[in-house]
Write a protein that holds these residues in place. Structure first.
Motif, PDB file in Angstrom:
ATOM      1  N   ILE A   6       0.863  -1.175   0.000  1.00  0.00           N
ATOM      2  CA  ILE A   6       0.000   0.000   0.000  1.00  0.00           C
ATOM      3  C   ILE A   6       0.899   1.224   0.000  1.00  0.00           C
ATOM      4  O   ILE A   6       2.091   1.132   0.306  1.00  0.00           O
ATOM      5  N   ARG A   7       0.306   2.378  -0.318  1.00  0.00           N
ATOM      6  CA  ARG A   7       1.116   3.590  -0.431  1.00  0.00           C
ATOM      7  C   ARG A   7       1.144   4.412   0.858  1.00  0.00           C
ATOM      8  O   ARG A   7       2.134   5.065   1.145  1.00  0.00           O
ATOM      9  N   ASN A   8       0.047   4.399   1.619  1.00  0.00           N
ATOM     10  CA  ASN A   8      -0.058   5.324   2.737  1.00  0.00           C
ATOM     11  C   ASN A   8      -0.803   4.658   3.891  1.00  0.00           C
ATOM     12  O   ASN A   8      -1.987   4.321   3.763  1.00  0.00           O
ATOM     13  N   THR A   9      -0.134   4.462   5.016  1.00  0.00           N
ATOM     14  CA  THR A   9      -0.751   3.803   6.170  1.00  0.00           C
ATOM     15  C   THR A   9      -1.919   4.613   6.717  1.00  0.00           C
ATOM     16  O   THR A   9      -2.971   4.062   7.049  1.00  0.00           O
ATOM     17  N   PHE A  10      -1.742   5.933   6.812  1.00  0.00           N
ATOM     18  CA  PHE A  10      -2.800   6.778   7.372  1.00  0.00           C
ATOM     19  C   PHE A  10      -4.075   6.690   6.540  1.00  0.00           C
ATOM     20  O   PHE A  10      -5.172   6.475   7.079  1.00  0.00           O
ATOM     21  N   LEU A  11      -3.944   6.823   5.228  1.00  0.00           N
ATOM     22  CA  LEU A  11      -5.125   6.758   4.370  1.00  0.00           C
ATOM     23  C   LEU A  11      -5.732   5.359   4.373  1.00  0.00           C
ATOM     24  O   LEU A  11      -6.964   5.204   4.329  1.00  0.00           O
ATOM     25  N   PHE A  12      -4.880   4.331   4.447  1.00  0.00           N
ATOM     26  CA  PHE A  12      -5.392   2.959   4.499  1.00  0.00           C
ATOM     27  C   PHE A  12      -6.204   2.750   5.776  1.00  0.00           C
ATOM     28  O   PHE A  12      -7.276   2.132   5.754  1.00  0.00           O
ATOM     29  N   SER A  13      -5.713   3.291   6.902  1.00  0.00           N
ATOM     30  CA  SER A  13      -6.437   3.161   8.176  1.00  0.00           C
ATOM     31  C   SER A  13      -7.766   3.898   8.114  1.00  0.00           C
ATOM     32  O   SER A  13      -8.789   3.404   8.604  1.00  0.00           O
ATOM     33  N   MET A  14      -7.766   5.103   7.504  1.00  0.00           N
ATOM     34  CA  MET A  14      -9.016   5.854   7.366  1.00  0.00           C
ATOM     35  C   MET A  14      -9.994   5.119   6.457  1.00  0.00           C
ATOM     36  O   MET A  14     -11.207   5.099   6.702  1.00  0.00           O
ATOM     37  N   TRP A  15      -9.465   4.505   5.424  1.00  0.00           N
ATOM     38  CA  TRP A  15     -10.309   3.740   4.496  1.00  0.00           C
ATOM     39  C   TRP A  15     -10.929   2.540   5.206  1.00  0.00           C
ATOM     40  O   TRP A  15     -12.112   2.229   5.022  1.00  0.00           O
ATOM     41  N   LEU A  16     -10.135   1.854   6.046  1.00  0.00           N
ATOM     42  CA  LEU A  16     -10.663   0.723   6.810  1.00  0.00           C
ATOM     43  C   LEU A  16     -11.771   1.178   7.754  1.00  0.00           C
ATOM     44  O   LEU A  16     -12.806   0.507   7.893  1.00  0.00           O
ATOM     45  N   LYS A  17     -11.565   2.328   8.387  1.00  0.00           N
ATOM     46  CA  LYS A  17     -12.579   2.842   9.308  1.00  0.00           C
ATOM     47  C   LYS A  17     -13.852   3.201   8.560  1.00  0.00           C
ATOM     48  O   LYS A  17     -14.964   2.919   9.031  1.00  0.00           O
ATOM     49  N   TYR A  18     -13.697   3.800   7.398  1.00  0.00           N
ATOM     50  CA  TYR A  18     -14.859   4.173   6.581  1.00  0.00           C
ATOM     51  C   TYR A  18     -15.620   2.931   6.127  1.00  0.00           C
ATOM     52  O   TYR A  18     -16.856   2.921   6.096  1.00  0.00           O
ATOM     53  N   LYS A  19     -14.894   1.874   5.806  1.00  0.00           N
ATOM     54  CA  LYS A  19     -15.513   0.629   5.334  1.00  0.00           C
ATOM     55  C   LYS A  19     -15.907  -0.297   6.487  1.00  0.00           C
ATOM     56  O   LYS A  19     -16.441  -1.390   6.246  1.00  0.00           O
TER      57      LYS A  19
END
Length: 440
Positions: free
Chosen positions: A152-165
């Motif tokens: 993945i490219r960005n841990t912060f955005l991946f974490s936010m994406w997981l929270k959103y999903k």
């Protein structure tokens, strides 16, 4: 005018007296010459509005005095610039609004690009990347691991994406193979489904009735452990946290190996590279699991008898080493309990064999006199601890023994691996004689 012979050859026809401050006529030409020689400053042309007549100058003599010198051409008159009309307030506000709107749009576009670029998959590759997800690892830590591996490219955005999903709470521990270029959805689906890589494993079997030493010898022979490390770990049960019952092992200096009898005999499959402590921990946990399959009243039975689990495993280990045929396990267990109730020495050969570490075909009288709390010929009651790893059947036999009056048993020695039982010592002597006759 007339010629004046006496003076300069000319005489003024004016006969009146000159004023005192009037210079002599002769000074006029001189002054005129000086005036001609001294350049007169050119007068600035007057700024006049178009169409207005030029002002008359009162200095006519001065212009006449300089008449002989050509006047410089007047500079072209600069047209008076008309004042610009001031901008209207409405126009300034409109342009400010457009600039602000442009800045907002630019910022929004930058944020959208940052999010889009951070969530899109990295460059694809056919080379799989191995990732280990540990038990209890949070979504943020998983993201850091994936980013470190270039998945993945960005841990912060991946974490936010997981929270959103609403994802990240169902990830399963294990080893995973991911290919760069997988989308976030594909990665999450694999983690949720537990699509782990089949780890290379080791497989070994611990027979029923094996001692700690025999277990160490077998595993060392198969190249699975280092025997010395295994034996050192076996002497320190406090380091093992996966078993509930090992915490209740008595701190008795007479115990040879505190976890003797707690390593459940079973066939195991474990991850290759497991340490000696890992293997012991797994076997201890298996005992807890097997005890959970016993009848629900098994702990009540122990309480009524006044026994601990340690004593249960000790008696079960004696049965395990004395009996081969399953049908005889409850009978031998009954003999042991009957002798304990009557305060008789158990006189079990297996306890002497345990002290020797090597199986002997026949014990000598000297062997029976060995000084040890495990010697059930010299000491009454149970030994300090188990002498082997009992099976579940032996544990059940001690919990629910056969209701008999037997106090003695002897091997038939006919190859059947069964015993002859007796209630009295006299009958027991007869059984010994019969056993010797059947010896092959």
């Amino acid at each position: 005018m007339s010629r004046d012979d006496d003076n300069n050859g000319w005489k003024s026809v004016y006969t009146g007296n000159l004023p005192e401050d009037r210079e002599e006529p002769d000074a006029e030409p001189s002054r005129a010459r000086e005036d001609e020689e001294r350049p007169a400053p050119a007068p600035l042309p007057p700024r006049t509005r178009p169409g207005s007549p030029p002002e008359r100058s009162s200095a006519a003599p001065a212009r006449r005095a300089a008449a002989s010198k050509p006047e410089p051409a007047p500079e072209p008159e600069e047209e008076e610039a008309e004042d610009d009309e001031p901008p209207k307030k409405g126009h300034a506000g409109f342009w400010s609004f457009l600039i602000a709107l442009g800045l907002v749009a630019l910022a929004a576009a930058s944020i959208l690009f940052y999010v889009w670029n951070g969530l899109r998959p990295p460059g694809s590759s056919d080379q799989a990347v191995r990732v280990t997800i540990s038990k209890g690892m949070g979504a943020k830590k998983v993201g850091e691991t994936l980013e470190a591996q270039g998945l993945i490219r960005n841990t912060f955005l991946f974490s936010m994406w997981l929270k959103y999903k609403n994802e990240g709470s169902r990830f399963q521990a294990g080893d995973y193979d991911f290919k760069p270029g997988m989308t976030n959805g594909e990665i999450v689906a694999k983690l949720n489904n537990g699509e782990t890589v089949a780890a290379e494993t080791i497989r070994f079997t611990i027979p029923e009735g094996f001692t700690v030493v025999q277990i160490a010898d077998r595993l060392a022979k198969e190249g699975i452990i280092d025997k010395d490390k295994f034996m050192n770990a076996a002497r320190n049960p406090s380091q093992f946290a996966n078993s509930t019952w090992t915490k209740l092992i008595p701190t008795d200096d007479g115990l040879r190996y505190p976890i003797e009898g707690y390593l459940f005999p079973e066939t195991y499959e474990m991850k290759k590279g497991s340490t000696e402590s890992d293997i012991i921990d797994r076997m201890l946990a298996e005992l807890d699991r097997k005890l959970g399959t016993l009848p629900e009243d098994w702990q009540s039975v122990l309480e009524e008898r006044g026994w601990t689990l340690h004593e249960l495993l000790t008696a079960a280990s004696l049965v395990e080493r004395e009996v081969v045929v399953d049908e005889e396990r409850p009978i031998v267990a009954g003999v042991i309990l009957n002798r304990l109730d009557k305060k008789m020495a158990l006189q079990i050969d297996a306890t002497i064999q345990y002290l020797l570490d090597k199986q002997k075909d026949k014990l000598t009288n000297d062997d029976l006199k060995v000084d040890s709390p495990y010697n059930t010929y010299q000491n009454k009651g149970l030994p300090p601890g188990p002498i082997s790893s009992p099976s579940l059947k032996s544990i059940e036999a001690v919990l629910y023994p056969a209701d008999t009056d037997y106090l003695y048993y002897v091997t038939k020695k006919d190859g059947s691996n069964t015993h002859l039982f007796a209630e009295t010592y006299k009958q027991h002597q007869k059984n010994i004689s019969a056993s010797e006759k059947n010896a092959k």
